[in-house]
Enzyme design. Structure first.
Site, PDB file in Angstrom:
ATOM      1  N   ASP A  26      49.877  19.989 -39.335  1.00 31.05           N
ATOM      2  CA  ASP A  26      50.719  18.865 -39.737  1.00 31.05           C
ATOM      3  C   ASP A  26      49.850  17.795 -40.389  1.00 31.05           C
ATOM      4  OD1 ASP A  26      52.555  16.770 -39.927  1.00 31.05           O
ATOM      5  OD2 ASP A  26      52.315  16.206 -37.815  1.00 31.05           O
ATOM      6  N   ASP A  30      54.308  13.829 -38.536  1.00 29.28           N
ATOM      7  CA  ASP A  30      55.642  13.825 -37.939  1.00 29.28           C
ATOM      8  C   ASP A  30      55.787  14.854 -36.822  1.00 29.28           C
ATOM      9  OD1 ASP A  30      55.698  16.194 -39.354  1.00 29.28           O
ATOM     10  OD2 ASP A  30      57.529  15.732 -40.491  1.00 29.28           O
ATOM     11  N   ASP A  34      53.297  21.344 -42.215  1.00 25.63           N
ATOM     12  CA  ASP A  34      53.777  21.177 -43.584  1.00 25.63           C
ATOM     13  C   ASP A  34      52.809  21.836 -44.556  1.00 25.63           C
ATOM     14  OD1 ASP A  34      51.629  19.257 -43.657  1.00 25.63           O
ATOM     15  OD2 ASP A  34      53.015  17.717 -42.936  1.00 25.63           O
ATOM     16  N   ASP A 212      62.867  39.392 -46.121  1.00 18.88           N
ATOM     17  CA  ASP A 212      63.505  39.282 -44.813  1.00 18.88           C
ATOM     18  C   ASP A 212      64.724  40.202 -44.745  1.00 18.88           C
ATOM     19  OD1 ASP A 212      63.669  37.792 -42.249  1.00 18.88           O
ATOM     20  OD2 ASP A 212      65.593  37.134 -43.059  1.00 18.88           O
ATOM     21  N   GLU A 272      60.567  43.817 -44.751  1.00 20.57           N
ATOM     22  CA  GLU A 272      60.809  43.767 -43.313  1.00 20.57           C
ATOM     23  C   GLU A 272      62.027  44.656 -43.067  1.00 20.57           C
ATOM     24  OE1 GLU A 272      62.144  40.833 -39.658  1.00 20.57           O
ATOM     25  OE2 GLU A 272      63.166  40.863 -41.585  1.00 20.57           O
TER      26      GLU A 272
END
Length: 541
Positions: A26, A30, A34, A212, A272
């Site tokens: 991060d 926050d 990210d 996915d 996947e």
């Protein structure tokens, strides 16, 4: 716009590292990881010795399923940064010799996607609804779902809509959460849209895609009932279902391959695809389809010599038929971390050496290089996985493998965030496992991973192998005591593994390259391999 790195079939023996962005690093404080945080930590991946990173979703999303509910597949969610941050990440990764693979989520969108909003506002039979799978219900008044399909997250796979006048309307399909409506891949507009999405990211320099739910895009004609589904992973996997692995899905990937091949630099796609037999999995990697598919039967084989050997044999045989490299994986963001699942760090490290010694590509999951275990005691009120929420807490879900990484021993977030915040709490035991401390300790798990990956890159028998074409990288099993396994790879490499609870004695093999535990000499000039230990040997020359 991001640059791109050329390379000749680099993916055939690459080591990929999965970055789960919200839990990696991060930068803005926050408490959620990210893209700028990933950029800051790219040297960690370079020093680890991997070839590519795979980024889990970072797209705009209401986060009903940690970003796998995508509202805009061409953007970056403000939680993770901006498109400029993404471009910088790709450029920095390429400058460090790392390639970048991103998730694409084609089975479903978010319920906040503009297409689905338009579908809800449109009438039954409209072009807007034709992009998804809307159906009338069964029974009096259409009050029952259109079929008996169930969600992978628990409960029915159908949610009923309301018409403009407030009366109950049609139902829509969601094989996952209600916030993830399934697309209709028999619709040509859907197919064209995703070709455009692929080009969007390829133009920004990505080296490939992880697809996915690659086996789930096409549903059987007529959406027939699934019937009774067997219990247990293997039973479910071997039961043919009308929403998994339909033959028409391969037409889609032939079109995707044409797009990938039109770009320079060997851009790739990996599926996947949860299908049981390696032969069916291999169909996704035929020469005109995808480059790779995740080998989930290997992940599920556990730390058992007979099962490992069986899966390796069938995987290599299937790979030979298509010419695609096999893949090997022990962990990802959807399964319990390997030290916990396999019964200890010693077993996980032994399994790692077997995995890295096999022909083909390897996928690692963030934090495994630190020896992190599953976090089993997360407070219920902090869990966010829809599997946990939809089961009323009966299924613990996947949050335990998604806890943010410990980078240092600084502050309550262990270097994950400059603010000390962390969207899931890290266990106290992780303070001793932080990356900075392990980098300074030659005996650490991190340094073990670095040595293993360096040897894999350097040894002529590993990866795809070098030397005469008829021998390069070939795997031959050796006769070993019951419950153990050993194999030779040409030229000059042997891997011996002991998944049993007792030490095993081997005769003379060669020079020890690396072992996951202490290996002692035996009186006859051989070696004693302790329980749950794997060793690499250099033989000949």
């Amino acid at each position: 716009m991001a640059t791109h790195v050329d390379g000749g079939e680099w993916w055939r023996d690459a080591v990929f590292y999965q970055v789960y962005p919200r839990s990696f690093a991060d930068a803005d404080g926050d408490g959620v990881g990210d893209l700028p945080g990933v950029v800051e930590r790219l040297p960690h991946l370079r020093d680890l010795g991997v070839d590519a990173l795979w980024l889990s979703p970072f797209y705009p999303s209401p986060m009903a399923d940690a970003g796998y509910d995508v509202a805009d597949p061409r953007g970056v969610d403000p939680l993770f940064g901006t498109l400029a941050d993404f471009d910088l990440l790709v450029d920095r990764a390429h400058a460090l010799g790392l390639r970048v693979v991103v998730d694409v989520v084609p089975n479903h969108t978010s319920h906040e996607h503009a297409w689905f909003r338009a579908a809800l506002a449109a009438a039954p039979g409209s072009p807007e609804r034709a992009r998804y799978l809307f159906r009338d219900g069964r029974g009096p008044g259409g009050d029952a779902p259109p079929n008996d399909w169930t969600s992978q997250f628990g409960g029915a796979a159908w949610t009923r809509t309301a018409d403009a006048d407030g009366r109950p309307g049609q139902w829509y399909l969601h094989l996952y959460a209600p916030e993830q409506p399934d697309l209709n891949w028999r619709n040509l507009e859907v197919r064209a849209e995703y070709l455009s999405i692929l080009r969007h990211w390829l133009d920004r320099g990505v080296d490939g895609f992880r697809i996915d739910v690659a086996h789930g895009l096409v549903k059987a004609v007529g959406l027939p009932d699934a019937g009774e589904i067997p219990q247990g992973w293997e039973g479910r996997m071997n039961h043919r279902l009308p929403y998994w692995d339909q033959p028409e899905v391969h037409d889609i990937y032939r079109g995707w391959r044409q797009v990938l091949d039109a770009y320079p630099g060997d851009r790739i796609a990996v599926a996947e695809a949860w299908v049981p037999q390696p032969e069916r999995l291999a169909a996704y990697t035929r020469p005109d389809e995808l480059h790779q598919a995740f080998n989930f039967p290997y992940l599920m084989a556990g730390w058992d010599a007979e099962r490992i050997r069986s899966v390796v044999d069938s995987s290599l045989a299937a790979a030979d038929k298509t010419g695609a490299p096999p893949t090997w994986v022990l962990a990802n963001h959807d399964v319990v971390r390997a030290p916990t699942r396999l019964g200890g760090l010693d077993r996980a490290l032994a399994a790692l050496l077997v995995e890295l010694a096999l022909p083909g590509s390897v996928y690692l999951y963030q934090g495994e290089e630190l020896g992190l275990e599953e976090v089993l005691d997360l407070p219920d009120e902090l869990r966010q996985d829809p599997v946990f929420l939809r089961s009323g807490g009966k299924v613990r879900g996947r949050d335990g493998c998604r806890v943010p990484l410990p980078w240092s021993d600084d502050g309550p977030a262990l270097g994950f965030s400059p603010s000390g915040r962390s969207w899931l709490p890290q266990p106290a035991a992780w303070r001793a496992l932080n990356a900075a401390s392990q980098a300074a300790d030659p005996a650490s798990t991190l340094q073990f991973y670095r040595r293993a990956l360096r040897l894999r890159r350097e040894h002529p028998a590993l990866g795809r192998g070098t030397g005469p074409a008829e021998r390069a990288g070939r795997l031959t099993w050796m006769r070993t005591p019951p419950g153990t396994l050993a194999f030779v790879r040409d030229p000059g490499f042997v891997c011996t593994a002991n998944p049993t609870d007792a030490p095993v004695e081997y005769g003379p093999i060669g020079a020890l390259l690396l072992a996951s535990g202490p290996v002692d000499a035996s009186p006859d000039g051989g070696h004693v391999l302790p329980a749950h230990t794997t060793a690499w040997w250099s033989v000949g020359g």
